[in-house]
Design a protein around this motif. Structure first.
Motif, PDB file in Angstrom:
ATOM      1  N   ALA A  93       0.842  -1.197   0.000  1.00 43.79           N
ATOM      2  CA  ALA A  93       0.000   0.000   0.000  1.00 43.79           C
ATOM      3  C   ALA A  93       0.876   1.246   0.000  1.00 43.79           C
ATOM      4  O   ALA A  93       2.030   1.237   0.417  1.00 43.79           O
ATOM      5  CB  ALA A  93      -0.903   0.007   1.238  1.00 43.79           C
ATOM      6  N   GLN A 115      -8.671   4.886   4.000  1.00 45.48           N
ATOM      7  CA  GLN A 115      -8.386   3.505   3.613  1.00 45.48           C
ATOM      8  C   GLN A 115      -9.476   2.598   4.176  1.00 45.48           C
ATOM      9  O   GLN A 115     -10.009   2.836   5.252  1.00 45.48           O
ATOM     10  CB  GLN A 115      -7.019   3.063   4.140  1.00 45.48           C
ATOM     11  CG  GLN A 115      -6.588   1.679   3.638  1.00 45.48           C
ATOM     12  CD  GLN A 115      -5.205   1.290   4.141  1.00 45.48           C
ATOM     13  OE1 GLN A 115      -4.905   1.442   5.326  1.00 45.48           O
ATOM     14  NE2 GLN A 115      -4.362   0.789   3.258  1.00 45.48           N
ATOM     15  N   ASP A 170      -9.240  -2.142   0.785  1.00 44.43           N
ATOM     16  CA  ASP A 170      -7.905  -1.892   0.246  1.00 44.43           C
ATOM     17  C   ASP A 170      -6.896  -2.887   0.805  1.00 44.43           C
ATOM     18  O   ASP A 170      -5.884  -3.183   0.175  1.00 44.43           O
ATOM     19  CB  ASP A 170      -7.431  -0.477   0.629  1.00 44.43           C
ATOM     20  CG  ASP A 170      -8.345   0.601   0.074  1.00 44.43           C
ATOM     21  OD1 ASP A 170      -8.539   0.648  -1.147  1.00 44.43           O
ATOM     22  OD2 ASP A 170      -8.872   1.389   0.886  1.00 44.43           O
ATOM     23  N   ARG A 208      -4.819  -4.878  -1.687  1.00 44.76           N
ATOM     24  CA  ARG A 208      -5.582  -4.957  -2.929  1.00 44.76           C
ATOM     25  C   ARG A 208      -6.115  -6.369  -3.147  1.00 44.76           C
ATOM     26  O   ARG A 208      -5.807  -7.029  -4.139  1.00 44.76           O
ATOM     27  CB  ARG A 208      -4.732  -4.492  -4.109  1.00 44.76           C
ATOM     28  CG  ARG A 208      -4.283  -3.042  -3.990  1.00 44.76           C
ATOM     29  CD  ARG A 208      -3.371  -2.655  -5.130  1.00 44.76           C
ATOM     30  NE  ARG A 208      -2.877  -1.286  -4.969  1.00 44.76           N
ATOM     31  CZ  ARG A 208      -1.941  -0.743  -5.747  1.00 44.76           C
ATOM     32  NH1 ARG A 208      -1.412  -1.432  -6.732  1.00 44.76           N
ATOM     33  NH2 ARG A 208      -1.540   0.503  -5.532  1.00 44.76           N
TER      34      ARG A 208
END
Length: 270
Positions: free
Chosen positions: A22, A59, A234, A250
């Motif tokens: 990330a 996030q 995320d 992801r």
């Protein structure tokens, strides 16, 4: 909620590679060496064992793990709903353990939003009244422009006058999502928010949470057991026996399911 297939428009279709790191970002909440112990002596149970984790601003993080892994305990400690035994839990720069009951209540009211599996709506109030209820109780004037944006984002513009009994389960949970967003909290904690919904309604609610992160820069931390739900995030943080054992960035539903199967296999052979 049981899902068997990916939902069109879900994050499986977003660009990105499972497992990719990330981008560094500001931190909305942080646990440092956080432990939570229940009971004493023979009844002593360590629910969280020196957990350190950060939740980045804007996030969407999913917390997963087998039953009894500590995922709900972690969320409750981070949200100030449960005390910690040792270590540190912070919302922004505020150390939760340093607050008295009144200060903690104020912080939860002003900085934190909650979405639960049970919608927790008042049946005598309209959808619109339920959305602004926490601010009404606190004596705060809602930001009408922001509330309107939230209502439009979750698709409730035509349902504000309806009471909960006149709404579907998915619509009721959308009201709960809007209520959590309306006060513009620094972070939203969601505990199995789609657990009582069918697949279609669950996908709608998860899509709204995803959109709140993307379009409104909201921070969401969600406990879930569902790989498809986790794929909207995320990042997925996996817990086992009160410890963080892995993170997945992801994620896709297949990648999450593979990790869960691996943990189950390890649990059977340990």
């Amino acid at each position: 909620m049981s899902h068997t297939a990916a939902v069109p428009g879900s994050p499986q279709h977003f660009p990105g590679t499972p497992g990719a790191p990330a981008t560094p970002r500001a931190v909305a909440a942080r646990a440092t060496d956080l432990s939570k112990v229940y009971g004493q002596g023979e009844t002593r149970v360590t629910a969280l064992d020196s957990v350190s984790v950060e939740f980045g601003k804007a996030q969407f993080t999913a917390i997963m793990g087998p039953s009894g892994s500590g995922k709900s305990t972690l969320m409750h400690c981070m949200a100030g709903l449960d005390t910690i035994s040792s270590g540190s839990a912070r919302i922004g720069d505020v150390e939760l353990a340093s607050l008295n009951d009144k200060q903690l209540t104020r912080l939860r009211r002003d900085k934190i939003g909650f979405i639960f599996q049970a919608f927790n709506l008042l049946p005598t109030l309209s959808a619109g009244e339920n959305i602004t209820l926490p601010m009404d109780i606190a004596g705060r004037k809602p930001d009408r422009e922001w509330v309107s944006r939230v209502i439009e984002t979750v698709g409730l513009s035509g349902r504000l006058a309806h009471r909960p009994a006149q709404l579907s389960g998915g619509q009721q949970q959308r009201v709960a999502v809007a209520r959590a967003l309306a006060a513009r909290p620094e972070i939203i904690f969601a505990d199995e928010p789609t657990g009582n919904l069918d697949s279609r309604s669950g996908a709608e609610v998860l899509g709204f949470l995803r959109e709140s992160v993307r379009a409104m820069q909201q921070t969401v931390v969600m406990v879930t057991h569902d790989p498809v739900a986790a794929a909207y995030a995320d990042r997925v943080v996996f817990l086992a026996d009160g410890r963080i054992v892995e993170e997945l960035h992801r994620p896709t539903a297949d990648a999450v399911l593979d990790r869960m199967r691996l943990f189950d296999a390890k649990g059977r052979t340990s």
